[in-house]
Design a protein around this motif. Structure first.
Motif: not given
Length: 286
Positions: A183-185, A206-208, A212-214, A231-235
């Motif tokens: 994972v790369v934040g 993303a092209a690399h 990615l994590h958002g 992945s992603a997270d949200s509150a």
């Protein structure tokens, strides 16, 4: 109060969620770990005073809590050793997490310059973006040295595509192959996620070929670039609930701290996200 709605079993840790993207619910309620198996996202500081530990029933990831530290203090108050010790306790008592964020240095204007924004006061680090990036890379190297066995994720920082590219170069020069990281934040994009600028940054990174994590993504951001994220997270569910009536049968004023509301909100978000994914992206994730 009614019981939380049961959802299907969560995917094994590390497996993709709908459309290839794993979506974590961000919460400060660590006891939710034993109440649901949907992916959760919690700050390491929420476990600092833990006496009773709840074993995780599903996947979860750990945030470093850096935003509030830098916002209020202008620096990190927790040392890398303290961060590692905290992550190890969580791993041993709660169970293996998907990954934990490093102690990165965010690059939003408010964090760097200080001031009052949307009613919140920021003391400001008064450092350059380049210095924030240097400290971010250095911190990751130190954490990886202290705990090579823990799943600590590097985080890219910047404010523009050239700056993020420079951060990629800094990691590369330090011997960190971000393409091989689980994972790369992607830091400092939460306020840009639904804009063209934010979409361009996500697309460029993303092209690399990074997974990615958002951080802190909302519906509009996911609809625009969610298919590019691992992945992603949200509150956002909490603020959404704060200004709406409580669910039927719930006795609290609102559902801003309610698991059932959070689960229902997550279902709606994933449904909206899936309907927005380009067909080629869905086929590639299948």
């Amino acid at each position: 109060m009614t019981q939380p709605t049961a959802l299907p079993r969560a995917l094994p840790a590390g497996a993709p969620a709908a459309g290839g993207m794993r979506f974590y619910l961000t919460t400060h309620k660590r006891h939710w770990l034993r109440l649901t198996d949907v992916p959760l996202f919690l700050k390491s500081e929420h476990f600092d005073r833990a006496i009773k530990w709840d074993e995780a029933q599903g996947p979860y990831a750990i945030d470093s809590g850096g935003f509030m530290d830098l916002k209020n203090k202008g620096t990190w108050t927790r040392t890398p050793r303290q961060h590692v010790d905290s992550l190890r306790r969580i791993w041993e008592h709660v169970g293996p997490y998907d990954w934990a964020a490093q102690q990165d240095w965010m690059c939003e204007d408010a964090i760097i310059n200080g001031g009052t924004f949307q009613g919140q006061h920021f003391v400001g680090t008064h450092l350059s973006v380049a210095e924030h990036q240097r400290r971010t890379v250095q911190n990751f190297l130190e954490l990886r040295s202290l705990a090579p066995d823990l799943r600590i994720a590097p985080v890219l920082q910047g404010r523009s595509i050239p700056e993020y590219e420079r951060c990629v170069e800094l990691f590369d020069k330090a011997g960190v192959d971000l393409r091989k990281e689980p994972v790369v934040g992607l830091g400092s994009v939460c306020r840009l996620q639904s804009t063209r600028e934010g979409a361009a940054i996500v697309t460029a990174m993303a092209a690399h070929g990074f997974k990615l994590h958002g951080f802190g993504f909302k519906i509009l951001g996911l609809e625009r670039v969610g298919h590019l994220l691992a992945s992603a997270d949200s509150a956002a569910w909490s603020s959404h609930a704060r200004y709406r009536p409580a669910l039927p049968g719930h006795m609290h004023k609102n559902c801003a701290n309610c698991l059932e509301y959070a689960l229902k909100w997550r279902e709606r978000v994933l449904s909206a996200y899936l309907s927005s994914i380009p067909v080629p992206a869905l086929e590639a994730a299948a």
